[in-house]
Design a protein around this motif. Structure first.
Motif, short mmCIF file in Angstrom:
data_model
loop_
_atom_site.label_atom_id
_atom_site.label_comp_id
_atom_site.label_asym_id
_atom_site.label_seq_id
_atom_site.Cartn_x
_atom_site.Cartn_y
_atom_site.Cartn_z
N THR A 81 -10.52 -0.62 2.58
CA THR A 81 -11.89 0.24 2.54
C THR A 81 -12.66 -0.15 3.61
OG1 THR A 81 -11.09 0.83 0.10
CG2 THR A 81 -13.61 1.14 0.93
N ALA A 82 -13.22 -1.48 3.33
CA ALA A 82 -14.18 -2.16 4.34
C ALA A 82 -13.75 -1.90 5.71
CB ALA A 82 -14.52 -3.46 4.00
N TYR A 83 -12.62 -1.93 6.10
CA TYR A 83 -12.24 -1.77 7.31
C TYR A 83 -11.94 -0.45 7.87
CZ TYR A 83 -8.84 -1.58 11.41
OH TYR A 83 -8.16 -1.33 12.85
N CYS A 84 -11.56 0.52 7.05
CA CYS A 84 -11.32 1.85 7.42
C CYS A 84 -12.69 2.86 7.56
CB CYS A 84 -10.35 2.46 6.62
SG CYS A 84 -8.71 1.85 6.67
N GLU A 85 -13.53 2.44 6.63
CA GLU A 85 -14.67 3.41 6.36
C GLU A 85 -15.63 3.42 7.71
OE1 GLU A 85 -16.79 2.52 2.64
OE2 GLU A 85 -15.35 3.88 1.48
N PRO A 86 -15.92 2.37 8.28
CA PRO A 86 -16.84 2.33 9.42
C PRO A 86 -16.36 2.90 10.61
CG PRO A 86 -16.93 0.42 8.72
CD PRO A 86 -15.96 0.76 7.90
N GLY A 125 -8.96 -9.24 18.50
CA GLY A 125 -8.27 -8.99 17.45
C GLY A 125 -8.55 -7.73 16.90
N CYS A 126 -7.75 -6.62 16.55
CA CYS A 126 -7.97 -5.44 16.00
C CYS A 126 -7.13 -5.19 14.87
CB CYS A 126 -7.63 -4.48 16.86
SG CYS A 126 -8.75 -4.40 18.48
N GLY A 127 -7.60 -4.58 13.73
CA GLY A 127 -6.81 -4.55 12.36
C GLY A 127 -7.71 -5.20 11.34
N LEU A 128 -7.18 -4.90 10.11
CA LEU A 128 -7.70 -5.81 9.00
C LEU A 128 -7.53 -7.13 8.97
CD1 LEU A 128 -8.49 -5.03 5.85
CD2 LEU A 128 -6.07 -5.73 5.49
N TYR A 158 0.95 -1.29 -0.14
CA TYR A 158 0.14 0.02 -0.15
C TYR A 158 0.79 1.23 -0.04
CZ TYR A 158 -4.16 -2.93 1.56
OH TYR A 158 -5.16 -3.80 1.38
N PRO A 159 0.28 2.39 -0.72
CA PRO A 159 1.28 3.57 -0.53
C PRO A 159 1.48 4.04 1.21
CG PRO A 159 -0.69 3.82 -1.83
CD PRO A 159 -0.88 2.63 -0.98
N VAL A 160 2.63 4.53 1.50
CA VAL A 160 2.96 4.75 2.67
C VAL A 160 2.25 5.72 3.37
CG1 VAL A 160 5.07 5.89 3.85
CG2 VAL A 160 5.33 4.18 2.23
N ALA A 161 1.68 6.61 2.34
CA ALA A 161 0.57 7.80 2.87
C ALA A 161 -0.51 7.35 3.88
CB ALA A 161 0.12 8.58 1.72
N VAL A 162 -0.91 5.87 3.63
CA VAL A 162 -2.22 5.40 4.22
C VAL A 162 -1.72 4.91 5.64
CG1 VAL A 162 -3.25 4.78 2.05
CG2 VAL A 162 -2.05 3.22 3.40
N TYR A 163 -0.36 4.68 5.98
CA TYR A 163 0.40 4.01 7.19
C TYR A 163 -0.36 4.99 8.47
CZ TYR A 163 3.72 1.41 4.43
OH TYR A 163 3.96 0.28 3.51
#
Length: 379
Positions: A288-293, A267-270, A25-30
Motif C-alpha cells: 500500500t505504501a509503495y503503490c499509493e504515491p 532500485g525500483c519496486g517494493l 498476493y492476489p494475482v489481480a494486483v500483479y
C-alpha cells in the motif's frame, strides 16, 4: 555506468526462512504493480537526472519475478528502453523459482533481453524443500536449466542454503555434487540466517518446534557444510569471489560486484534501495505504501541520506571486504589501527597495501566486519 534493480514482491508461497519483503498476493494486483513499476522508473530517472543514462546491469529480484504477467513484464522492459541507454553487453538477470520457467516464459525473457537466470534451488532433497515451504521438487531445477539452455540462456546461477531443516552432511554433499553436475557457471552458497525477520528464525530463537525448527542442523554442522562446499567448488574450478558467491572465469555477477564496489545503482519496486551520487534512499516495504504515491504520480521513496566521509569510508571496507580480492588499506583511515590484531588472529590477510578476509575470516565475517568497523580511539 548505472545498475538497475527491480524488486518483485510476489511469491506462490512464503518460505519459512525468508526475511525479504515478499508475500503471497492476489494475482489481480500483479498487472497494476507492473504499470506502477514502469511509472516509477520514468519518475525516478527524471528526479535523479538519469534520463538517457547508460545501464550495464539489470537485476530482477524477488519474490518471484517470473510470476509477472507477460504483458506486464514486457511493459516494464519498454519503460527501461525508453528511459535509459542499455549497454551492448548489458548483464540482465532474472531470479526464478524452479518450476516457473516453461518454454513460453523463457521465450519471453529471451525476447526481452534477459541473458542470465538465478534459480533458487536451495536443495536437491524434497524433504528439505517441503520443510521450508518450497513448492518445487528437486528435479525441477535440472529441468529448468535444460530448458533455459535450449532457449539460449546459458549464464545460470543456482542458490543453495546450508542449514535447512533435516539437512545432514550426506544430504548436503549430494546437493552440492548435483549442483556441480549441472555445469552451471555460477553458484551461490548461503548459510541459513537466523533472525526475527523470518518465521523459521523467530521460532529458532524462541526454542520452538514450528516450521521444523528443531530439525535445523547445529551451527558446527552448518559451518562444516559451508566449508566443505567451498573446497569442492574450488576444486571443480568454480572459484569463490565473495563470501557466498562462486563462479567460473568470466561469470561473476557484475551487478552484485557493483554493490560491493559501491558503484551507482537505482532500485525500483517494493523495498528497493538505491545508491546515487553518494546518497542512499529506499522505497516502503508494504504494498500500500509503495503503490499509493505512484498512483498519484509521486515517487514513494524515503528522503535521501547523503553519506558523510566517515560513513563512506566504513562502507568501503564493510562492502569491499566481502570480496575475496579484498580492498586497498588506506593507512590514514582510523580503521587501519584494527588491522594488525585481525591479521595476527588469522582473520585477515595482508599483502602489501591489500587486505582480505582469510577463509576463517569469511566464516566469521559478521563478527570480523563488526570488529573492523568498530570506532577506533586514536590517542
Amino acid at each position: 555506468m548505472l545498475g538497475l534493480y527491480l524488486a518483485v514482491p510476489f511469491c506462490r508461497s512464503k518460505c519459512s526462512y525468508c526475511n525479504f519483503a515478499s508475500q503471497v498476493y492476489p494475482v489481480a494486483v500483479y498487472r497494476e504493480y507492473c504499470e506502477l513499476l514502469a511509472r516509477e522508473i520514468e519518475l525516478a530517472a527524471a528526479a535523479d537526472g538519469l534520463e538517457g543514462a547508460a545501464v550495464d546491469t539489470i537485476y530482477w529480484g524477488g519474490g518471484t519475478p517470473t510470476l509477472l504477467p507477460a504483458d506486464g513484464f514486457a511493459g516494464v522492459i519498454a519503460a527501461i528502453q525508453r528511459t535509459f541507454q542499455l549497454a551492448p553487453d548489458c548483464e540482465h538477470t532474472v531470479e526464478a523459482a524452479p518450476g516457473t520457467l516453461n518454454a513460453e516464459r523463457l521465450d519471453l525473457l529471451a525476447a526481452c533481453g534477459v541473458n542470465r537466470l538465478s534459480l533458487g534451488a536451495q536443495s536437491y532433497h524434497d524433504a528439505e524443500l517441503r520443510a521450508v515451504g518450497r513448492l518445487h521438487r528437486a528435479e525441477a531445477s535440472d529441468s529448468d536449466i535444460t530448458r533455459a539452455r535450449a532457449t539460449g540462456i546459458r549464464n545460470l546461477n543456482l542458490d543453495l542454503i546450508a542449514g535447512l531443516p533435516h539437512q545432514t552432511a550426506e544430504s548436503w554433499r549430494i546437493s552440492v555434487e548435483r549442483a556441480l553436475d549441472t555445469g552451471v557457471p555460477h553458484l551461490s552458497v548461503y548459510m541459513l540466517e537466523v533472525d526475527d525477520d523470518s518465521r523459521l528464525g523467530h521460532e529458532l530463537l524462541a526454542g520452538g518446534e514450528r516450521y521444523h525448527a528443531h530439525f535445523v542442523p547445529d551451527d558446527d554442522l552448518i559451518a562444516d557444510n559451508y566449508e566443505w562446499a567451498c573446497d569442492q567448488l574450488t576444486a571443480a574450478g568454480v572459484q569463490q569471489y565473495e563470501i557466498s558467491n562462486f563462479a567460473r572465469p568470466g561469470f561473476a555477477s557484475r551487478h552484485n560486484e557493483g554493490y560491493w564496489l559501491r558503484q551507482p545503482y537505482l532500485g525500483c519496486g517494493l523495498d528497493a534501495h538505491s545508491f546515487i551520487a553518494n546518497r542512499r534512499f529506499a522505497n516502503p516495504d508494504t504494498l500500500t505504501a509503495y503503490c499509493e504515491p505512484l498512483r498519484a504520480g509521486r515517487l514513494p521513496r524515503t528522503p535521501a541520506t547523503a553519506l558523510t566521509d566517515a560513513a563512506a569510508r566504513e562502507e568501503y571496507y564493510f562492502l569491499g571486504l566481502r570480496r575475496t580480492a579484498g580492498v586497498a588499506l588506506r593507512e590514514d583511515d582510523p580503521q587501519a589501527a584494527a588491522v594488525p590484531a585481525l591479521v595476527a588472529s588469522g582473520l585477515l590477510r595482508r599483502t602489501g597495501s591489500n587486505i582480505a578476509l582469510t577463509a576463517r575470516g569469511r566464516m566469521l565475517s559478521n563478527r570480523v566486519l563488526a570488529e573492523f568497523l568498530e570506532p577506533v580511539v586514536v590517542p
